[in-house]
Structure formats: structure tokens, C-alpha cells
Scaffold this motif. Structure first.
Motif, PDB file in Angstrom:
ATOM      1  N   TYR A  65       7.518 -17.201   4.311  1.00  0.00           N
ATOM      2  CA  TYR A  65       8.292 -16.874   3.111  1.00  0.00           C
ATOM      3  C   TYR A  65       8.746 -15.417   3.171  1.00  0.00           C
ATOM      4  O   TYR A  65       8.193 -14.605   3.898  1.00  0.00           O
ATOM      5  CB  TYR A  65       7.469 -17.140   1.833  1.00  0.00           C
ATOM      6  N   HIS A  66       9.775 -15.109   2.403  1.00  0.00           N
ATOM      7  CA  HIS A  66      10.316 -13.749   2.307  1.00  0.00           C
ATOM      8  C   HIS A  66       9.411 -12.939   1.372  1.00  0.00           C
ATOM      9  O   HIS A  66       8.847 -13.475   0.419  1.00  0.00           O
ATOM     10  CB  HIS A  66      11.733 -13.765   1.746  1.00  0.00           C
ATOM     11  N   ARG A  67       9.300 -11.623   1.675  1.00  0.00           N
ATOM     12  CA  ARG A  67       8.417 -10.767   0.879  1.00  0.00           C
ATOM     13  C   ARG A  67       9.148  -9.530   0.375  1.00  0.00           C
ATOM     14  O   ARG A  67       9.747  -8.798   1.146  1.00  0.00           O
ATOM     15  CB  ARG A  67       7.216 -10.316   1.719  1.00  0.00           C
ATOM     16  N   ILE A  68       9.068  -9.336  -0.916  1.00  0.00           N
ATOM     17  CA  ILE A  68       9.536  -8.101  -1.549  1.00  0.00           C
ATOM     18  C   ILE A  68       8.270  -7.282  -1.764  1.00  0.00           C
ATOM     19  O   ILE A  68       7.484  -7.563  -2.668  1.00  0.00           O
ATOM     20  CB  ILE A  68      10.226  -8.377  -2.898  1.00  0.00           C
ATOM     21  N   VAL A  69       8.059  -6.299  -0.920  1.00  0.00           N
ATOM     22  CA  VAL A  69       6.838  -5.499  -0.969  1.00  0.00           C
ATOM     23  C   VAL A  69       7.127  -4.232  -1.776  1.00  0.00           C
ATOM     24  O   VAL A  69       8.025  -3.459  -1.440  1.00  0.00           O
ATOM     25  CB  VAL A  69       6.365  -5.124   0.453  1.00  0.00           C
ATOM     26  N   PHE A  70       6.362  -4.035  -2.835  1.00  0.00           N
ATOM     27  CA  PHE A  70       6.557  -2.851  -3.678  1.00  0.00           C
ATOM     28  C   PHE A  70       5.382  -1.899  -3.510  1.00  0.00           C
ATOM     29  O   PHE A  70       4.318  -2.273  -3.029  1.00  0.00           O
ATOM     30  CB  PHE A  70       6.779  -3.238  -5.143  1.00  0.00           C
ATOM     31  N   ALA A  71       5.578  -0.648  -3.903  1.00  0.00           N
ATOM     32  CA  ALA A  71       4.632   0.424  -3.590  1.00  0.00           C
ATOM     33  C   ALA A  71       3.464   0.515  -4.567  1.00  0.00           C
ATOM     34  O   ALA A  71       3.658   0.527  -5.783  1.00  0.00           O
ATOM     35  CB  ALA A  71       5.369   1.764  -3.549  1.00  0.00           C
ATOM     36  N   HIS A  72       2.286   0.597  -4.014  1.00  0.00           N
ATOM     37  CA  HIS A  72       1.055   1.003  -4.706  1.00  0.00           C
ATOM     38  C   HIS A  72       0.714   0.206  -5.963  1.00  0.00           C
ATOM     39  O   HIS A  72      -0.007   0.703  -6.814  1.00  0.00           O
ATOM     40  CB  HIS A  72       1.118   2.487  -5.052  1.00  0.00           C
ATOM     41  N   GLU A 125       0.817  -1.211   0.000  1.00  0.00           N
ATOM     42  CA  GLU A 125       0.000   0.000   0.000  1.00  0.00           C
ATOM     43  C   GLU A 125       0.854   1.266   0.000  1.00  0.00           C
ATOM     44  O   GLU A 125       0.566   2.211  -0.711  1.00  0.00           O
ATOM     45  CB  GLU A 125      -0.921   0.006   1.224  1.00  0.00           C
ATOM     46  N   ASP A 126       1.874   1.293   0.831  1.00  0.00           N
ATOM     47  CA  ASP A 126       2.647   2.525   1.000  1.00  0.00           C
ATOM     48  C   ASP A 126       4.093   2.322   0.585  1.00  0.00           C
ATOM     49  O   ASP A 126       4.371   1.996  -0.545  1.00  0.00           O
ATOM     50  CB  ASP A 126       2.551   3.006   2.455  1.00  0.00           C
ATOM     51  N   GLU A 127       4.989   2.494   1.538  1.00  0.00           N
ATOM     52  CA  GLU A 127       6.421   2.410   1.265  1.00  0.00           C
ATOM     53  C   GLU A 127       6.848   0.976   0.979  1.00  0.00           C
ATOM     54  O   GLU A 127       6.390   0.042   1.636  1.00  0.00           O
ATOM     55  CB  GLU A 127       7.208   2.949   2.467  1.00  0.00           C
ATOM     56  N   PRO A 128       7.754   0.806   0.023  1.00  0.00           N
ATOM     57  CA  PRO A 128       8.268  -0.541  -0.233  1.00  0.00           C
ATOM     58  C   PRO A 128       9.175  -0.998   0.905  1.00  0.00           C
ATOM     59  O   PRO A 128       9.765  -0.181   1.611  1.00  0.00           O
ATOM     60  CB  PRO A 128       9.070  -0.362  -1.530  1.00  0.00           C
ATOM     61  N   ILE A 129       9.267  -2.313   1.050  1.00  0.00           N
ATOM     62  CA  ILE A 129      10.114  -2.883   2.103  1.00  0.00           C
ATOM     63  C   ILE A 129      10.372  -4.352   1.770  1.00  0.00           C
ATOM     64  O   ILE A 129       9.546  -5.000   1.124  1.00  0.00           O
ATOM     65  CB  ILE A 129       9.465  -2.745   3.498  1.00  0.00           C
ATOM     66  N   PHE A 143       2.621  -0.437  -8.455  1.00  0.00           N
ATOM     67  CA  PHE A 143       3.292   0.114  -9.632  1.00  0.00           C
ATOM     68  C   PHE A 143       4.311  -0.868 -10.190  1.00  0.00           C
ATOM     69  O   PHE A 143       5.159  -1.379  -9.454  1.00  0.00           O
ATOM     70  CB  PHE A 143       3.997   1.433  -9.311  1.00  0.00           C
ATOM     71  N   PHE A 144       4.274  -1.089 -11.487  1.00  0.00           N
ATOM     72  CA  PHE A 144       5.198  -1.987 -12.163  1.00  0.00           C
ATOM     73  C   PHE A 144       6.642  -1.517 -11.959  1.00  0.00           C
ATOM     74  O   PHE A 144       7.526  -2.328 -11.652  1.00  0.00           O
ATOM     75  CB  PHE A 144       4.854  -2.038 -13.665  1.00  0.00           C
ATOM     76  N   ALA A 145       6.888  -0.222 -12.114  1.00  0.00           N
ATOM     77  CA  ALA A 145       8.242   0.322 -11.942  1.00  0.00           C
ATOM     78  C   ALA A 145       8.750   0.095 -10.519  1.00  0.00           C
ATOM     79  O   ALA A 145       9.926  -0.236 -10.316  1.00  0.00           O
ATOM     80  CB  ALA A 145       8.281   1.809 -12.298  1.00  0.00           C
ATOM     81  N   SER A 146       7.899   0.269  -9.535  1.00  0.00           N
ATOM     82  CA  SER A 146       8.292   0.024  -8.143  1.00  0.00           C
ATOM     83  C   SER A 146       8.649  -1.440  -7.940  1.00  0.00           C
ATOM     84  O   SER A 146       9.625  -1.764  -7.250  1.00  0.00           O
ATOM     85  CB  SER A 146       7.175   0.439  -7.182  1.00  0.00           C
ATOM     86  N   ALA A 147       7.885  -2.333  -8.546  1.00  0.00           N
ATOM     87  CA  ALA A 147       8.173  -3.762  -8.426  1.00  0.00           C
ATOM     88  C   ALA A 147       9.548  -4.073  -9.020  1.00  0.00           C
ATOM     89  O   ALA A 147      10.350  -4.779  -8.401  1.00  0.00           O
ATOM     90  CB  ALA A 147       7.086  -4.580  -9.111  1.00  0.00           C
TER      91      ALA A 147
END
Length: 184
Positions: free
Chosen positions: A41-48, A27-31, A50-54
Motif C-alpha cells: 500500500y501507499h504511505r503518507i508518512v508524517f513527522a513525529h 520518526e523524522d522527515e515526512p515522505i 504531529f497532527f499539523a504535519s499529518a
């Protein structure tokens, strides 16, 4: 068209079995969150969503070694938007490699890339110098080779998005690079 759900599924197919890591829409800041008692499992959380954020957050994961992948946000410091010039220079120093990887991932996916100085409310540094450093790093990586995880994802993205593989320095386009470099 670039749908983030396709990228999530592609990442899952490419890495989950070997690395127990998932790409997660946030939802907000990536982490980056390593597995713990609440989540296996490990999580790569990306913002909002967005493909670019991912792509950017995946790039950080691809750069991080095995030890760093056991720590929240890979154990890196993060100073939020509003950085001083010195803080921004330190930020850019650690961002060159992941943003070069992100650029490579973008090329493999046929997706536009823009460097991110990520400091709208702080003191600015020369964006062109930063982009030049990211460009130079990308060309070196293409010529010298990417790590195995990065190469694996570049190949999967290129196949999925029907982009030429392997990457070549000639595919890296930065309009005005020579004029901007001369102006520095």
C-alpha cells in the motif's frame, strides 16, 4: 482534542478501499512512499506524530494527481532548510496550493493553522506575502470548489470534529490581513 490516531483512522476509513493509501506516523522527515515489493500500500508518512504535519502531508497527497502518486514524494524536488532567497521563492510557489488545502483541512477539523515557510536556517522572504497568497488560493478554492478527494475528506473531518460544512470564505480568519496587505 485532536489525536493523531483518530486522524489516521479517519483517513483509513475515507480512502484506503479506493486508493490503497495509509497515513503513517514517522520518526523524522515526512515522505510519500508508493506501494512497492516490500509494502503493498501507499504511505503518507508524517513527522513525529504531529497532527499539523499529518494535515500538511495529506494536503500534498490531495493535490497530487494519479501519476504523481506513483512516485516517491510525488516526484517533486525538495531543497532542505537553508535555502537561498531564490530557492525559498521557488519552494513557496509550489507550497501555496498544498498549504491552502491544509488550511481548509484545519478549518474542517477545528484545528489551528499556520503557514510554514520551512526555512529557519536560510534566507527569509516576506512571510506575510506568502500567507496572503495561501489565503487568496484558499478563498478561490472555496468559491470554485475542491477536487473530489479533498471534498470527501473535508466532509469527513467536518462531521468527525463537528465543524460547519461546507466551508465558506467567511470562516477563513486571518487577523490583521488588511493591515498586513496595506503594509506590502
Amino acid at each position: 482534542m485532536h489525536h493523531v490516531d483518530e486522524l489516521i483512522a479517519l483517513f483509513e476509513r475515507t480512502f484506503y478501499a479506493d486508493y490503497t493509501t495509509r497515513l503513517v506516523r514517522g520518526e523524522d522527515e515526512p515522505i510519500y512512499l508508493p506501494a512497492d515489493e516490500q509494502c503493498g500500500y501507499h504511505r503518507i508518512v508524517f513527522a513525529h506524530g504531529f497532527f499539523a504535519s499529518a494535515l500538511h502531508e495529506i494536503a500534498h497527497w490531495l493535490v497530487a494527481g494519479a501519476e504523481r502518486r506513483t512516485r516517491e514524494d510525488y516526484g517533486y524536488w525538495y531543497c532542505p532548510d537553508g535555502r537561498s532567497k531564490e530557492q525559498q521563492q521557488a519552494f513557496e510557489q509550489v507550497e501555496v496550493h498544498p498549504q491552502a488545502i491544509e488550511w481548509a483541512l484545519s478549518l474542517a477539523a477545528g484545528f489551528p493553522f499556520n503557514v510554514s515557510a520551512d526555512n529557519l536556517g536560510g534566507e527569509q522572504t516576506c512571510r506575510f506575502r506568502f500567507q496572503q497568497r495561501v489565503y487568496d488560493k484558499l478563498v478561490r478554492l472555496i468559491e470554485q470548489g475542491f477536487n473530489a478527494r479533498t471534498e470527501r475528506l473535508l466532509q469527513a473531518l467536518s462531521q468527525h470534529y463537528q465543524q460547519p460544512y461546507p466551508l465558506t470564505p467567511e470562516r477563513v480568519q486571518w487577523q490583521g490581513i488588511q493591515e498586513q496587505h496595506d503594509a506590502l
